[in-house]
Design an enzyme around this catalytic site. Structure first.
Site, PDB file in Angstrom:
ATOM      1  N   LYS A 154       0.843  -1.181   0.000  1.00  0.00           N
ATOM      2  CA  LYS A 154       0.000   0.000   0.000  1.00  0.00           C
ATOM      3  C   LYS A 154       0.887   1.243   0.000  1.00  0.00           C
ATOM      4  O   LYS A 154       1.752   1.406   0.864  1.00  0.00           O
ATOM      5  CB  LYS A 154      -0.898   0.010   1.232  1.00  0.00           C
ATOM      6  CG  LYS A 154      -1.928  -1.106   1.265  1.00  0.00           C
ATOM      7  CD  LYS A 154      -3.035  -0.861   0.259  1.00  0.00           C
ATOM      8  CE  LYS A 154      -4.131  -1.904   0.366  1.00  0.00           C
ATOM      9  NZ  LYS A 154      -5.236  -1.651  -0.567  1.00  0.00           N
ATOM     10  N   LYS A 183     -12.591  -7.537  -8.112  1.00  0.00           N
ATOM     11  CA  LYS A 183     -13.225  -7.798  -6.819  1.00  0.00           C
ATOM     12  C   LYS A 183     -14.694  -8.149  -7.062  1.00  0.00           C
ATOM     13  O   LYS A 183     -15.522  -7.254  -7.279  1.00  0.00           O
ATOM     14  CB  LYS A 183     -13.112  -6.576  -5.907  1.00  0.00           C
ATOM     15  CG  LYS A 183     -11.708  -6.205  -5.471  1.00  0.00           C
ATOM     16  CD  LYS A 183     -11.752  -5.049  -4.485  1.00  0.00           C
ATOM     17  CE  LYS A 183     -10.395  -4.781  -3.859  1.00  0.00           C
ATOM     18  NZ  LYS A 183      -9.495  -4.072  -4.766  1.00  0.00           N
TER      19      LYS A 183
END
Length: 356
Positions: free
Chosen positions: A154, A253
């Site tokens: 991240k 997703k």
């Protein structure tokens, strides 16, 4: 076999530690489980909208399911289909997963084989790295020693120059035998992303680097930055990927895209355009995460399942062993598990036919 009943349940699971970027600082994960019955066979699905990304809430997903489920009662399990409209993405994922799970139970075939005639036998799992630099480097060393060869970091939560130093240090720490993906969660303005691109770092791609995604084609052109689409896919039709040929990859997703079959269409469209494909979690429970594993096997894609480690508890007993650099798909779906319904709150007024 005909669909004879259903049940809806609400769950709330603590996250430890609280989820960071992509989980919007969540301290617990809330969602809805659907159990679909078909004359002795049953399948479970999960609707877990992700706060900050999904447009619907768990309560709205449950209400949407309550509207369509009575219409499935009495239908042949093999012929039942998702309604054309009216279901938000997470509810479509829940219903499709429950239908496929019931078909798998009735036929004795594992879920991945219902999604693809030749699913891959193993799925590579990416280790998720986040937090301060010292934590990231320490965790990277530990995960590499455990056998992980794919990592996702991240970025975007610190100044660009600090991100550059961290990515460079991480590359030196991990060496050239691993794959490093980055995820900025739309954190950067265009000049910041250009500065990051100018550093000449080694990584496969960075997901959604720009706060304004309209600038992605220009960023790729000017900065030669390999980018992946994630949030940009929400609300898009799979055919719409043809308008984003600049992208290196598509991160899929199903909870946010609207189900397994729709996600498979995205995977096919991306591959036809020469894009990399990855299947990624949205902090689902074990019910949904196993569905993601089946999808990754069907797509022949790596899977970002590491958010599952953030769940301090799960609804499945025993808990699936998903914290591994590579998962043997057959073993994951041959293990006997049960949903611990004592940990769930049943939603009233949603049983039909024979029920449980």
């Amino acid at each position: 076999m005909r669909i004879s009943g259903y049940r809806l349940y609400r769950y709330a699971l603590p996250l430890a530690p609280p989820a960071g970027a992509g989980g919007a600082g969540l301290r617990r994960r809330e969602g809805v489980l659907l159990r679909l019955e078909a004359e002795g066979a049953s399948g479970w699905g999960e609707a877990a909208p992700l706060s900050g990304f999904s447009r619907e809430t768990p309560a709205q997903a449950a209400r949407a399911l309550q509207k369509v489920l009575p219409g499935l009662l009495g239908l042949d399990l093999e012929e039942a289909r998702l309604p054309r409209g009216g279901l938000p993405p997470s509810a479509r994922f829940a219903l499709e997963l429950a239908l496929l799970g019931a078909r798998a139970a009735a036929s004795g075939r594992p879920l991945p084989e219902l999604l693809s005639p030749s699913p891959q036998p193993e799925v590579e799992v990416s280790a998720l790295l986040s937090g301060p630099p010292e934590t990231v480097l320490e965790e990277a060393r530990r995960m590499r020693a455990a056998g992980y060869r794919a990592f996702k970091l991240k970025v975007g939560g610190r100044p660009v120059e600090e991100d550059v130093r961290l990515v460079r240090s991480l590359g030196e720490e991990l060496g050239g035998s691993v794959t490093l993906r980055l995820d900025a969660n739309r954190a950067w303005e265009f000049p910041e992303a250009l500065r990051f691109a100018a550093a000449g770092l080694r990584f496969l791609y960075v997901e959604e680097p720009l706060r304004d995604p309209a600038g992605l084609p220009e960023l790729v052109r000017r900065g030669n930055l390999p980018v992946a689409l994630d949030e940009s896919l929400f609300g898009m039709e799979p055919e719409g990927l043809a308008g984003h040929r600049y992208a290196r990859a598509a991160v899929l997703k199903p909870t946010l895209l609207g189900g397994l079959s729709r996600t498979l269409r995205f995977a096919r469209a991306a591959r036809e355009l020469g894009m990399e494909v990855a299947v990624s979690s949205a902090y689902e429970s074990g019910v949904g995460t196993l569905g993601l594993l089946a999808l990754a096997a069907a797509c022949g894609a790596p899977a970002g399942l590491d958010p599952y480690r953030s769940l301090a508890r799960d609804v499945l007993r025993p808990r699936p062993a998903l914290a591994a650099p590579r998962l043997v798909v057959g073993a994951a779906f041959s293990a006997r598990r049960a949903v611990a319904r004592e940990a769930l709150e049943e939603l009233l007024g949603d049983a039909g036919g024979g029920g449980e």
